[in-house]
Design a protein around this motif. Structure first.
Motif, PDB file in Angstrom:
ATOM      1  N   SER A  23       4.390  14.051  -7.971  1.00  0.00           N
ATOM      2  CA  SER A  23       3.368  14.149  -8.994  1.00  0.00           C
ATOM      3  C   SER A  23       1.975  13.960  -8.402  1.00  0.00           C
ATOM      4  O   SER A  23       1.013  14.522  -8.881  1.00  0.00           O
ATOM      5  CB  SER A  23       3.611  13.121 -10.091  1.00  0.00           C
ATOM      6  N   GLU A  24       1.855  13.150  -7.365  1.00  0.00           N
ATOM      7  CA  GLU A  24       0.573  12.920  -6.726  1.00  0.00           C
ATOM      8  C   GLU A  24       0.814  12.277  -5.365  1.00  0.00           C
ATOM      9  O   GLU A  24       1.899  11.828  -5.060  1.00  0.00           O
ATOM     10  CB  GLU A  24      -0.308  12.031  -7.581  1.00  0.00           C
ATOM     11  N   ALA A  25      -0.224  12.230  -4.556  1.00  0.00           N
ATOM     12  CA  ALA A  25      -0.085  11.705  -3.210  1.00  0.00           C
ATOM     13  C   ALA A  25      -0.386  10.212  -3.169  1.00  0.00           C
ATOM     14  O   ALA A  25      -1.131   9.692  -3.979  1.00  0.00           O
ATOM     15  CB  ALA A  25      -1.039  12.435  -2.277  1.00  0.00           C
ATOM     16  N   MET A  26       0.218   9.531  -2.209  1.00  0.00           N
ATOM     17  CA  MET A  26      -0.039   8.115  -1.998  1.00  0.00           C
ATOM     18  C   MET A  26      -1.319   7.970  -1.181  1.00  0.00           C
ATOM     19  O   MET A  26      -1.450   8.586  -0.140  1.00  0.00           O
ATOM     20  CB  MET A  26       1.118   7.470  -1.241  1.00  0.00           C
ATOM     21  N   PRO A  27      -2.280   7.163  -1.620  1.00  0.00           N
ATOM     22  CA  PRO A  27      -3.533   7.040  -0.897  1.00  0.00           C
ATOM     23  C   PRO A  27      -3.486   6.052   0.255  1.00  0.00           C
ATOM     24  O   PRO A  27      -4.503   5.659   0.772  1.00  0.00           O
ATOM     25  CB  PRO A  27      -4.501   6.569  -1.977  1.00  0.00           C
ATOM     26  N   THR A  28      -2.333   5.616   0.640  1.00  0.00           N
ATOM     27  CA  THR A  28      -2.248   4.641   1.717  1.00  0.00           C
ATOM     28  C   THR A  28      -2.268   5.328   3.069  1.00  0.00           C
ATOM     29  O   THR A  28      -1.828   6.448   3.217  1.00  0.00           O
ATOM     30  CB  THR A  28      -0.966   3.814   1.603  1.00  0.00           C
ATOM     31  N   GLU A  29      -2.779   4.622   4.022  1.00  0.00           N
ATOM     32  CA  GLU A  29      -2.773   5.103   5.395  1.00  0.00           C
ATOM     33  C   GLU A  29      -1.870   4.174   6.183  1.00  0.00           C
ATOM     34  O   GLU A  29      -2.227   3.027   6.419  1.00  0.00           O
ATOM     35  CB  GLU A  29      -4.182   5.109   5.965  1.00  0.00           C
ATOM     36  N   PHE A  30      -0.732   4.654   6.569  1.00  0.00           N
ATOM     37  CA  PHE A  30       0.213   3.844   7.320  1.00  0.00           C
ATOM     38  C   PHE A  30      -0.186   3.872   8.790  1.00  0.00           C
ATOM     39  O   PHE A  30      -0.102   4.896   9.451  1.00  0.00           O
ATOM     40  CB  PHE A  30       1.635   4.367   7.138  1.00  0.00           C
ATOM     41  N   THR A  31      -0.658   2.759   9.257  1.00  0.00           N
ATOM     42  CA  THR A  31      -1.091   2.631  10.640  1.00  0.00           C
ATOM     43  C   THR A  31      -0.340   1.470  11.270  1.00  0.00           C
ATOM     44  O   THR A  31      -0.831   0.341  11.287  1.00  0.00           O
ATOM     45  CB  THR A  31      -2.602   2.403  10.716  1.00  0.00           C
ATOM     46  N   PRO A  32       0.860   1.731  11.802  1.00  0.00           N
ATOM     47  CA  PRO A  32       1.703   0.625  12.274  1.00  0.00           C
ATOM     48  C   PRO A  32       1.101  -0.166  13.431  1.00  0.00           C
ATOM     49  O   PRO A  32       1.304  -1.370  13.511  1.00  0.00           O
ATOM     50  CB  PRO A  32       3.001   1.320  12.687  1.00  0.00           C
ATOM     51  N   VAL A  33       0.357   0.477  14.306  1.00  0.00           N
ATOM     52  CA  VAL A  33      -0.208  -0.248  15.450  1.00  0.00           C
ATOM     53  C   VAL A  33      -1.265  -1.248  14.975  1.00  0.00           C
ATOM     54  O   VAL A  33      -1.247  -2.421  15.371  1.00  0.00           O
ATOM     55  CB  VAL A  33      -0.798   0.731  16.491  1.00  0.00           C
ATOM     56  N   SER A  34      -2.165  -0.796  14.117  1.00  0.00           N
ATOM     57  CA  SER A  34      -3.186  -1.727  13.630  1.00  0.00           C
ATOM     58  C   SER A  34      -2.572  -2.799  12.732  1.00  0.00           C
ATOM     59  O   SER A  34      -3.026  -3.947  12.733  1.00  0.00           O
ATOM     60  CB  SER A  34      -4.296  -0.976  12.899  1.00  0.00           C
ATOM     61  N   ALA A  35      -1.527  -2.451  11.978  1.00  0.00           N
ATOM     62  CA  ALA A  35      -0.853  -3.457  11.152  1.00  0.00           C
ATOM     63  C   ALA A  35      -0.189  -4.508  12.040  1.00  0.00           C
ATOM     64  O   ALA A  35      -0.271  -5.716  11.763  1.00  0.00           O
ATOM     65  CB  ALA A  35       0.175  -2.793  10.242  1.00  0.00           C
ATOM     66  N   LEU A  36       0.434  -4.071  13.111  1.00  0.00           N
ATOM     67  CA  LEU A  36       1.078  -5.000  14.039  1.00  0.00           C
ATOM     68  C   LEU A  36       0.044  -5.892  14.723  1.00  0.00           C
ATOM     69  O   LEU A  36       0.219  -7.118  14.816  1.00  0.00           O
ATOM     70  CB  LEU A  36       1.878  -4.221  15.091  1.00  0.00           C
ATOM     71  N   LEU A  37      -1.038  -5.289  15.177  1.00  0.00           N
ATOM     72  CA  LEU A  37      -2.099  -6.057  15.834  1.00  0.00           C
ATOM     73  C   LEU A  37      -2.746  -7.041  14.849  1.00  0.00           C
ATOM     74  O   LEU A  37      -2.954  -8.216  15.177  1.00  0.00           O
ATOM     75  CB  LEU A  37      -3.154  -5.121  16.420  1.00  0.00           C
ATOM     76  N   GLY A  38      -3.046  -6.587  13.665  1.00  0.00           N
ATOM     77  CA  GLY A  38      -3.644  -7.464  12.659  1.00  0.00           C
ATOM     78  C   GLY A  38      -2.715  -8.604  12.281  1.00  0.00           C
ATOM     79  O   GLY A  38      -3.143  -9.762  12.180  1.00  0.00           O
ATOM     80  N   GLY A  39      -1.435  -8.302  12.095  1.00  0.00           N
ATOM     81  CA  GLY A  39      -0.474  -9.353  11.773  1.00  0.00           C
ATOM     82  C   GLY A  39      -0.355 -10.370  12.895  1.00  0.00           C
ATOM     83  O   GLY A  39      -0.254 -11.581  12.649  1.00  0.00           O
ATOM     84  N   ALA A  40      -0.371  -9.881  14.130  1.00  0.00           N
ATOM     85  CA  ALA A  40      -0.288 -10.795  15.277  1.00  0.00           C
ATOM     86  C   ALA A  40      -1.515 -11.704  15.336  1.00  0.00           C
ATOM     87  O   ALA A  40      -1.402 -12.897  15.625  1.00  0.00           O
ATOM     88  CB  ALA A  40      -0.148 -10.002  16.569  1.00  0.00           C
ATOM     89  N   LEU A  41      -2.682 -11.162  15.061  1.00  0.00           N
ATOM     90  CA  LEU A  41      -3.898 -11.976  15.080  1.00  0.00           C
ATOM     91  C   LEU A  41      -3.899 -13.012  13.957  1.00  0.00           C
ATOM     92  O   LEU A  41      -4.334 -14.149  14.154  1.00  0.00           O
ATOM     93  CB  LEU A  41      -5.141 -11.080  14.992  1.00  0.00           C
ATOM     94  N   ILE A  42      -3.417 -12.617  12.787  1.00  0.00           N
ATOM     95  CA  ILE A  42      -3.322 -13.581  11.682  1.00  0.00           C
ATOM     96  C   ILE A  42      -2.343 -14.694  12.040  1.00  0.00           C
ATOM     97  O   ILE A  42      -2.619 -15.881  11.833  1.00  0.00           O
ATOM     98  CB  ILE A  42      -2.905 -12.862  10.382  1.00  0.00           C
ATOM     99  N   GLY A  43      -1.210 -14.325  12.602  1.00  0.00           N
ATOM    100  CA  GLY A  43      -0.245 -15.336  13.024  1.00  0.00           C
ATOM    101  C   GLY A  43      -0.800 -16.240  14.109  1.00  0.00           C
ATOM    102  O   GLY A  43      -0.581 -17.457  14.096  1.00  0.00           O
ATOM    103  N   LEU A  44      -1.540 -15.662  15.041  1.00  0.00           N
ATOM    104  CA  LEU A  44      -2.156 -16.465  16.101  1.00  0.00           C
ATOM    105  C   LEU A  44      -3.179 -17.439  15.516  1.00  0.00           C
ATOM    106  O   LEU A  44      -3.212 -18.615  15.898  1.00  0.00           O
ATOM    107  CB  LEU A  44      -2.830 -15.545  17.131  1.00  0.00           C
TER     108      LEU A  44
END
Length: 166
Positions: A23-44
């Motif tokens: 019906s319509e497109a998802m406006p999300t941008e799946f960026t696994p590398v930046s998500a992984l890096l961001g999650g690692a920095l938050i955990g750190l």
């Protein structure tokens, strides 16, 4: 191609991250590398805060106690200013402007609900989701299941049943 499916840096369509749901497109941008890096920095950051001064990196608790406990205001204020500064640097460094144009009433209502929710639940998403789960807290597990389930249900209803979100 829908306008919201384009990359913010270019006008090229984000083909892999903006799939049609029928019906319509998802406006999300799946960026696994930046998500992984961001999650690692938050955990750190959470680890450093806990190892350094023995405090949990729950943002709502840090903000609340920065207001209510003047004796511990210094590190809490520095932590919160670091969050804001990092977001500003990220936007400035990437040439991305923060999203604007949200209805003020909805923002105020959402903020009030988050405020009440974090006080009733004894923590916010960062406190329960990052720090609480890492400490095997049952309360945090229930909180994460509840707010993730609520978020998923809300997105489904708004997007697919009411079609009020792109």
């Amino acid at each position: 191609m829908l306008a919201h499916c384009r990359s913010p840096k270019t006008t090229a369509p984000a083909t892999s991250s903006c799939r049609s749901t029928g019906s319509e497109a998802m406006p999300t941008e799946f960026t696994p590398v930046s998500a992984l890096l961001g999650g690692a920095l938050i955990g750190l950051a959470a680890t450093l805060l806990y190892a350094g001064i023995g405090r949990i990196a729950g943002i709502s608790g840090i903000l609340n106690n920065a207001i209510e406990q003047p004796a511990q205001r210094g590190w809490r204020t520095a932590f919160l200013l670091g969050l804001i500064a990092a977001a500003g640097l990220w936007f400035a460094g990437n040439g991305i402007a923060p999203r604007t144009g949200f209805p003020l009433g909805w923002l105020l209502l959402a903020g009030v609900l988050v405020g009440f929710g974090t006080r009733i639940g004894n923590g916010c998403t960062s406190g329960h989701g990052i720090c609480g789960l890492a400490r095997f807290s049952k309360r945090s597990l229930i909180a994460v299941i509840t707010f993730m389930g609520s978020g998923i249900a809300t997105a489904y209803v708004l997007r697919h049943l009411l079609a009020v979100l792109p």
